[in-house]
Design a protein around this motif. Structure first.
Motif, PDB file in Angstrom:
ATOM      1  N   SER A   1      78.978  33.068  92.223  1.00  0.00           N
ATOM      2  CA  SER A   1      79.276  31.899  91.400  1.00  0.00           C
ATOM      3  C   SER A   1      79.734  30.695  92.225  1.00  0.00           C
ATOM      4  CB  SER A   1      80.381  32.240  90.384  1.00  0.00           C
ATOM      5  OG  SER A   1      80.036  33.381  89.629  1.00  0.00           O
ATOM      6  N   VAL A   2      79.803  30.853  93.555  1.00  0.00           N
ATOM      7  CA  VAL A   2      80.304  29.789  94.423  1.00  0.00           C
ATOM      8  C   VAL A   2      79.172  29.251  95.278  1.00  0.00           C
ATOM      9  CG1 VAL A   2      81.905  29.235  96.301  1.00  0.00           C
ATOM     10  CG2 VAL A   2      82.612  30.769  94.458  1.00  0.00           C
TER      11      VAL A   2
ATOM     12  N   LEU B   1      82.639  36.740  92.235  1.00  0.00           N
ATOM     13  CA  LEU B   1      83.007  35.387  92.635  1.00  0.00           C
ATOM     14  C   LEU B   1      81.974  34.793  93.591  1.00  0.00           C
ATOM     15  CD1 LEU B   1      86.828  35.939  93.246  1.00  0.00           C
ATOM     16  CD2 LEU B   1      85.764  34.812  91.290  1.00  0.00           C
TER      17      LEU B   1
ATOM     18  N   ILE C   1      88.533  33.900  83.069  1.00  0.00           N
ATOM     19  CA  ILE C   1      88.794  32.535  83.530  1.00  0.00           C
ATOM     20  C   ILE C   1      89.544  32.642  84.850  1.00  0.00           C
ATOM     21  CG2 ILE C   1      89.986  30.364  83.060  1.00  0.00           C
ATOM     22  CD1 ILE C   1      89.651  30.965  80.074  1.00  0.00           C
ATOM     23  N   VAL C   2      89.018  32.068  85.912  1.00  0.00           N
ATOM     24  CA  VAL C   2      89.588  32.182  87.246  1.00  0.00           C
ATOM     25  C   VAL C   2      90.357  30.917  87.576  1.00  0.00           C
ATOM     26  CG1 VAL C   2      89.092  32.561  89.688  1.00  0.00           C
ATOM     27  CG2 VAL C   2      87.664  33.640  87.944  1.00  0.00           C
ATOM     28  N   GLU C   3      91.631  31.056  87.903  1.00  0.00           N
ATOM     29  CA  GLU C   3      92.487  29.926  88.251  1.00  0.00           C
ATOM     30  C   GLU C   3      93.039  30.097  89.660  1.00  0.00           C
ATOM     31  OE1 GLU C   3      92.956  27.259  86.690  1.00  0.00           O
ATOM     32  OE2 GLU C   3      92.167  27.687  84.690  1.00  0.00           O
ATOM     33  N   PRO C   4      93.173  29.025  90.444  1.00  0.00           N
ATOM     34  CA  PRO C   4      92.823  27.640  90.097  1.00  0.00           C
ATOM     35  C   PRO C   4      91.321  27.400  90.048  1.00  0.00           C
ATOM     36  CG  PRO C   4      93.543  27.783  92.376  1.00  0.00           C
ATOM     37  CD  PRO C   4      93.783  29.124  91.786  1.00  0.00           C
ATOM     38  N   ASN C   5      90.553  28.107  90.927  1.00  0.00           N
ATOM     39  CA  ASN C   5      89.093  28.071  90.853  1.00  0.00           C
ATOM     40  C   ASN C   5      88.547  29.236  91.662  1.00  0.00           C
ATOM     41  OD1 ASN C   5      88.513  27.073  93.700  1.00  0.00           O
ATOM     42  ND2 ASN C   5      89.808  25.398  92.916  1.00  0.00           N
ATOM     43  N   LYS C   6      87.275  29.511  91.482  1.00  0.00           N
ATOM     44  CA  LYS C   6      86.670  30.682  92.117  1.00  0.00           C
ATOM     45  C   LYS C   6      86.657  30.571  93.634  1.00  0.00           C
ATOM     46  CE  LYS C   6      83.739  31.824  88.161  1.00  0.00           C
ATOM     47  NZ  LYS C   6      82.350  31.984  87.665  1.00  0.00           N
ATOM     48  N   ALA C   7      86.443  29.379  94.152  1.00  0.00           N
ATOM     49  CA  ALA C   7      86.358  29.208  95.603  1.00  0.00           C
ATOM     50  C   ALA C   7      87.697  29.520  96.277  1.00  0.00           C
ATOM     51  CB  ALA C   7      85.917  27.784  95.936  1.00  0.00           C
ATOM     52  N   GLU C   8      88.792  29.060  95.698  1.00  0.00           N
ATOM     53  CA  GLU C   8      90.107  29.302  96.291  1.00  0.00           C
ATOM     54  C   GLU C   8      90.496  30.778  96.189  1.00  0.00           C
ATOM     55  OE1 GLU C   8      93.308  26.695  95.318  1.00  0.00           O
ATOM     56  OE2 GLU C   8      91.987  24.962  94.995  1.00  0.00           O
TER      57      GLU C   8
END
Length: 290
Positions: A59-60, A56, A208-215
């Motif tokens: 990718s952020v 992660l 697939i990362v949910e809700p998003n990688k940063a969170e």
């Protein structure tokens, strides 16, 4: 006869010591099994958490500023050293004491003299050893070892994270890593700031990362720090029990060997005393006959 009495006292003393060391060896062996199981469970957990955080993190954007991967410009270096509350564990505690002393006098000598190093000790034996070397300790966390649970370790991790960036700019761990009952490896590990590395292979490319990688990363980073600190405590606990079991086993063997030597001395002294008594009796009888 006084010599026989002294040897008898020593034999009884060695027997008592052997009973104590043998009992301690069996207790440590039982505790080691549980501690080793904990280590076997926590190692893959921490490894997978770090692997996911690396995936992660690469990718952020702005990972350093957002998630505490960067080293703050201000603050002290915290050294958290983990040892034991109890002794009779061979070189387990002294190894940590010597390593902390070496770090403060060699590797971090300039920062230590400038007052930019803060030392937190975990373990009464560590506190005693550092005090004997006149090394100042900022605080102690001995109670954690009395009740080594995930919640207590996580509480220490949360406190460190709260102070990072405000009070500390780097956090180092010093502890023993468990290899086996006879071997423990001295380990110095940087807990904060977290280091990020490119993950090997393409393990997570299809995720697939949910809700998003940063969170997800924001929730994951504290868990990685907590898990790493928990692993360090678990490794140290297993190392302690392994070292104590090995030491008590050697002490029991030494007591058994010494007991054999004392028993041989006792038999020789007893035989000599009997011989002297027989000589006195025969000499007295000869004197009466003459």
């Amino acid at each position: 006869m006084a010599n026989l009495k002294d040897i008898r006292i020593r034999i009884n003393s060695v027997k008592s010591t052997r009973q104590v060391t043998s009992a301690m060896k069996m207790v440590s062996a039982a505790k080691l099994k549980k501690a080793q199981d904990n280590v076997d469970h926590v190692r893959p957990f921490v490894s997978k958490l770090v692997e996911i955080s690396n995936f992660l993190g690469t990718s952020v954007d702005n990972i350093e500023e957002t998630f505490g991967y960067a080293t703050p410009k201000r603050g002290k270096t915290l050294i958290l050293a983990i040892a034991s509350n109890k002794g009779l564990a061979g070189a387990f505690n002294s190894t940590i004491v010597k390593e902390v002393e070496r770090m403060l006098k060699e590797e971090w000598a300039t920062e230590y003299q400038a007052g930019n190093i803060e030392l937190v000790a975990v373990g009464k034996q560590l506190v005693k050893g550092l005090a004997a070397r006149h090394i100042d300790i900022a605080s102690e966390r001995n109670a954690v070892l009395d009740d080594l649970t995930k919640e207590n370790v996580y509480a220490v991790a949360d406190e460190i994270m709260a102070d990072f960036g405000r009070k500390y700019n780097k956090v180092l761990l010093v502890y023993n890593t468990f290899v086996n009952a006879a071997v423990q490896t001295l380990t110095t590990q940087q807990l904060l700031p977290l280091s990020i590395a490119q993950p090997e292979g393409n393990t997570y490319l299809d995720f697939i990362v949910e809700p998003n990688k940063a969170e997800v990363l924001a929730d994951l980073v504290p868990q990685v720090i907590q898990a790493k600190l928990l692993a360090a405590f678990m490794e140290s606990a297993a190392s302690e029990h392994g070292s104590r079991m090995t030491s008590m086993n050697k002490a029991t063997d030494n007591a058994t060997e010494l007991l054999g030597e004392l028993q041989l001395q006792y038999n020789k002294a007893r035989q000599s005393a009997i011989t002297n008594e027989l000589i006195e009796i025969v000499s007295g009888a000869e004197a009466l006959n003459n």
